[in-house]
Scaffold this motif. Structure first.
Motif, short mmCIF file in Angstrom:
data_model
loop_
_atom_site.label_atom_id
_atom_site.label_comp_id
_atom_site.label_asym_id
_atom_site.label_seq_id
_atom_site.Cartn_x
_atom_site.Cartn_y
_atom_site.Cartn_z
N THR A 1 0.83 -1.21 0.00
CA THR A 1 0.00 0.00 0.00
C THR A 1 0.87 1.26 0.00
O THR A 1 0.57 2.24 -0.67
CB THR A 1 -0.92 0.01 1.24
N GLN A 2 2.00 1.19 0.73
CA GLN A 2 2.89 2.35 0.78
C GLN A 2 3.64 2.57 -0.52
O GLN A 2 3.98 3.69 -0.87
CB GLN A 2 3.88 2.19 1.94
N SER A 3 3.94 1.53 -1.25
CA SER A 3 4.71 1.67 -2.49
C SER A 3 3.89 2.29 -3.61
O SER A 3 4.43 2.93 -4.49
CB SER A 3 5.24 0.30 -2.93
N GLU A 4 2.57 2.11 -3.56
CA GLU A 4 1.72 2.66 -4.62
C GLU A 4 1.78 4.19 -4.68
O GLU A 4 1.98 4.76 -5.76
CB GLU A 4 0.29 2.18 -4.44
N PRO A 5 1.65 4.95 -3.55
CA PRO A 5 1.79 6.41 -3.62
C PRO A 5 3.18 6.84 -4.08
O PRO A 5 3.32 7.85 -4.78
CB PRO A 5 1.53 6.85 -2.18
N ALA A 6 4.21 6.08 -3.69
CA ALA A 6 5.57 6.46 -4.10
C ALA A 6 5.71 6.37 -5.61
O ALA A 6 6.30 7.25 -6.26
CB ALA A 6 6.59 5.54 -3.43
N VAL A 7 5.15 5.29 -6.21
CA VAL A 7 5.20 5.15 -7.66
C VAL A 7 4.41 6.25 -8.33
O VAL A 7 4.84 6.86 -9.31
CB VAL A 7 4.67 3.76 -8.08
N LYS A 8 3.22 6.55 -7.78
CA LYS A 8 2.36 7.60 -8.35
C LYS A 8 3.05 8.96 -8.27
O LYS A 8 3.01 9.75 -9.22
CB LYS A 8 1.03 7.64 -7.60
N THR A 9 3.72 9.23 -7.14
CA THR A 9 4.43 10.50 -6.99
C THR A 9 5.55 10.63 -8.01
O THR A 9 5.75 11.70 -8.60
CB THR A 9 5.02 10.61 -5.57
N ALA A 10 6.29 9.56 -8.24
CA ALA A 10 7.37 9.59 -9.22
C ALA A 10 6.84 9.83 -10.62
O ALA A 10 7.42 10.60 -11.40
CB ALA A 10 8.15 8.28 -9.18
N VAL A 11 5.70 9.21 -10.94
CA VAL A 11 5.08 9.41 -12.25
C VAL A 11 4.61 10.85 -12.41
O VAL A 11 4.83 11.49 -13.45
CB VAL A 11 3.91 8.43 -12.45
N ASP A 12 3.98 11.38 -11.37
CA ASP A 12 3.50 12.77 -11.41
C ASP A 12 4.66 13.75 -11.55
O ASP A 12 4.57 14.73 -12.29
CB ASP A 12 2.71 13.09 -10.14
N GLN A 13 5.74 13.49 -10.84
CA GLN A 13 6.91 14.37 -10.90
C GLN A 13 7.52 14.35 -12.30
O GLN A 13 7.91 15.40 -12.83
CB GLN A 13 7.95 13.92 -9.86
N LYS A 14 7.58 13.17 -12.89
CA LYS A 14 8.11 13.06 -14.25
C LYS A 14 7.23 13.81 -15.25
O LYS A 14 7.74 14.53 -16.13
CB LYS A 14 8.20 11.59 -14.64
N ALA A 15 5.93 13.69 -15.09
CA ALA A 15 5.00 14.39 -15.98
C ALA A 15 5.11 15.90 -15.82
O ALA A 15 5.09 16.65 -16.81
CB ALA A 15 3.57 13.92 -15.71
N LYS A 16 5.26 16.34 -14.57
CA LYS A 16 5.40 17.78 -14.32
C LYS A 16 6.70 18.30 -14.92
O LYS A 16 6.72 19.38 -15.52
CB LYS A 16 5.36 18.04 -12.81
N GLN A 17 7.78 17.55 -14.79
CA GLN A 17 9.06 17.96 -15.36
C GLN A 17 8.96 18.08 -16.88
O GLN A 17 9.46 19.04 -17.47
CB GLN A 17 10.16 16.97 -14.98
N GLN A 18 8.31 17.11 -17.50
CA GLN A 18 8.14 17.14 -18.96
C GLN A 18 7.30 18.34 -19.38
O GLN A 18 7.59 18.98 -20.40
CB GLN A 18 7.50 15.84 -19.44
N LYS A 19 6.28 18.66 -18.58
CA LYS A 19 5.43 19.81 -18.88
C LYS A 19 6.25 21.10 -18.80
O LYS A 19 6.17 21.96 -19.70
CB LYS A 19 4.27 19.87 -17.89
N TYR A 20 7.04 21.26 -17.75
CA TYR A 20 7.83 22.48 -17.58
C TYR A 20 8.91 22.60 -18.65
O TYR A 20 9.19 23.69 -19.15
CB TYR A 20 8.46 22.51 -16.19
N GLU A 21 9.53 21.48 -19.00
CA GLU A 21 10.54 21.53 -20.05
C GLU A 21 9.93 21.92 -21.39
O GLU A 21 10.53 22.67 -22.17
CB GLU A 21 11.26 20.19 -20.15
N ALA A 22 8.71 21.44 -21.66
CA ALA A 22 8.03 21.81 -22.90
C ALA A 22 7.76 23.32 -22.94
O ALA A 22 7.90 23.96 -23.99
CB ALA A 22 6.72 21.03 -23.02
N ILE A 23 7.41 23.90 -21.79
CA ILE A 23 7.18 25.35 -21.74
C ILE A 23 8.48 26.11 -21.97
O ILE A 23 8.52 27.11 -22.69
CB ILE A 23 6.56 25.73 -20.38
N LEU A 24 9.57 25.62 -21.37
CA LEU A 24 10.87 26.28 -21.55
C LEU A 24 11.28 26.26 -23.01
O LEU A 24 11.78 27.25 -23.55
CB LEU A 24 11.92 25.60 -20.68
N TYR A 25 11.07 25.14 -23.68
CA TYR A 25 11.37 25.07 -25.12
C TYR A 25 10.46 26.03 -25.90
O TYR A 25 10.90 26.68 -26.85
CB TYR A 25 11.19 23.64 -25.63
N GLU A 26 9.20 26.12 -25.50
CA GLU A 26 8.28 27.04 -26.18
C GLU A 26 8.72 28.49 -26.03
O GLU A 26 8.57 29.30 -26.95
CB GLU A 26 6.86 26.85 -25.62
#
Length: 386
Positions: A34-59
């Motif tokens: 149960t504890q590992s599921e939020p950790a995986v979700k957090t890592a996925v969200d962080q990766k998505a957020k990083q990709q979003k911010y990098e796309a804005i920087l390129y824009e």
């Protein structure tokens, strides 16, 4: 039936195996999954957020240091770019203005750089200061910084100053970037006065504007600042300049006296340069005398060179008093000076910092029409001594 300890130990492994096969887990095993599921979700969200911010920087037209192929100065810190000893990247990304300077022509074309200007509305969507206050994400900070810089550089019409002032109020280290983006495009003197009353930020005083007719409250605010001895002289000069611009006749005498009293004490050479610019604009004999004093004694070569430039631009004629000062410099009088900015001239020895510039200025002076014979002779005398 009561079982012995030996029998219980023999049954326990079998019980665990049955639980595993039937989907029944001990509490500790279930809790771990149960504890590992939020950790995986957090890592996925962080990766998505990083990709979003990098796309804005390129824009925006920014470019990451990690992708540079051209050599650059890093002062021993890989992933950082330095120019003239100062770091110029923001958390590993170059600003849109700087990005193309470190890319080859092929790389610029492949990355579609420089980018075209975005709309005002699109820039505003990037100013997500509330999220930054919650996360302190370095990529989002770079987005905020570059967005403000691009809005300033492109001189976009600011439709609502509060869109940018929200970043100022957040106090996250981008206050002056906000002021630069708003200067001359929505930032009024009374607005600056309100911000100063709230935060007491000295840098605000460099963005004041002259009081308009009828703005008595704002004029009184400026006059009160002028009397405040706790404010450094360079900033009180900025305040005095706004009052002088609004009513030159009323403030002229005090303005010149203030400059004369403080010009030699200001530590920043750019402030002294601005004072000499003001004196040149006034242009009377008293102002020229103060300027000549700076021309002879200012410790920074750029200030002395600027004095000659504004003399050339403002009056477009040769001042005999200036030639007299140049003769003193040529004879080794006055105080020594040196450049603080890079110069294309090779300086062979101390005391010759001004020589190349003086030759160029004197060549211009001797070509001016209607020179008095005495002035011509002085110019030739200076050239001989140099």
């Amino acid at each position: 039936m009561k079982l012995s300890n030996r029998e219980l130990n023999r049954i326990s492994p079998a019980l665990v195996l049955v639980c595993g096969l039937t989907g029944i887990y001990p509490d500790s095993v279930a809790a771990e999954e149960t504890q590992s599921e939020p950790a995986v979700k957090t890592a996925v969200d962080q990766k998505a957020k990083q990709q979003k911010y990098e796309a804005i920087l390129y824009e925006l037209g920014s470019f990451p240091v990690r992708r540079l192929t051209e050599p650059y100065q890093n002062n021993g810190h890989p992933g950082e770019v330095y120019f003239m000893g100062h770091r110029i990247d923001v958390h590993g990304w170059l600003s849109p203005l700087r990005a193309t300077q470190y890319l080859t022509r092929t790389e610029r074309k492949a990355n579609q750089l420089p980018r075209t200007r975005l709309s005002y509305e699109r820039y505003v969507t990037f100013l997500d200061v509330k999220t930054y206050q919650q996360t302190r994400d370095p990529l989002l900070f770079a987005i905020l910084r570059f967005t403000l810089d691009e809005m300033q550089r492109s001189q976009l019409e600011i439709k609502q100053p509060e869109d940018l002032l929200q970043v100022y109020h957040a106090r996250i280290g981008l206050e002056e970037a906000v002021l630069k983006a708003l200067q001359g495009r929505g930032l009024t003197g009374p607005m600056v006065a309100d911000l100063y009353r709230q935060y007491g930020d000295p840098v605000l005083l460099r963005y004041l504007t002259p009081p308009t007719r009828g703005a008595q409250e704002y004029r009184a605010f400026l006059e009160q600042l002028l009397k405040d001895q706790s404010i450094e002289a360079a900033l009180r000069f900025v305040v005095y300049t706004q009052l002088y611009q609004a009513d030159r006749q009323k403030y002229l005498a005090g303005y010149k006296a203030f400059i004369s009293d403080h010009i030699e004490q200001l530590p920043d050479w750019r402030d002294r340069k601005n004072m000499n610019t003001a004196l040149s604009a006034i242009g009377d004999a008293e102002s020229i005398e103060i300027m000549n004093r700076s021309l002879l004694n200012d410790p920074v070569a750029e200030v002395r060179e600027w004095i000659l430039v504004v003399e050339q631009l403002d009056r477009k004629r040769v001042q005999p008093a200036v030639i007299d000062t140049l003769l003193q410099i040529a004879e080794g009088k006055g105080k020594p000076c040196q450049h603080v900015l890079p110069t294309c001239f090779k300086i062979p020895e101390q005391g010759t910092e001004l020589r190349p510039f003086l030759f160029a200025w004197l060549d211009w002076a001797r070509e001016q029409p209607n020179l008095a014979q005495e002035t011509q002779q002085k110019i030739e005398r200076v050239l001989q001594v140099l």
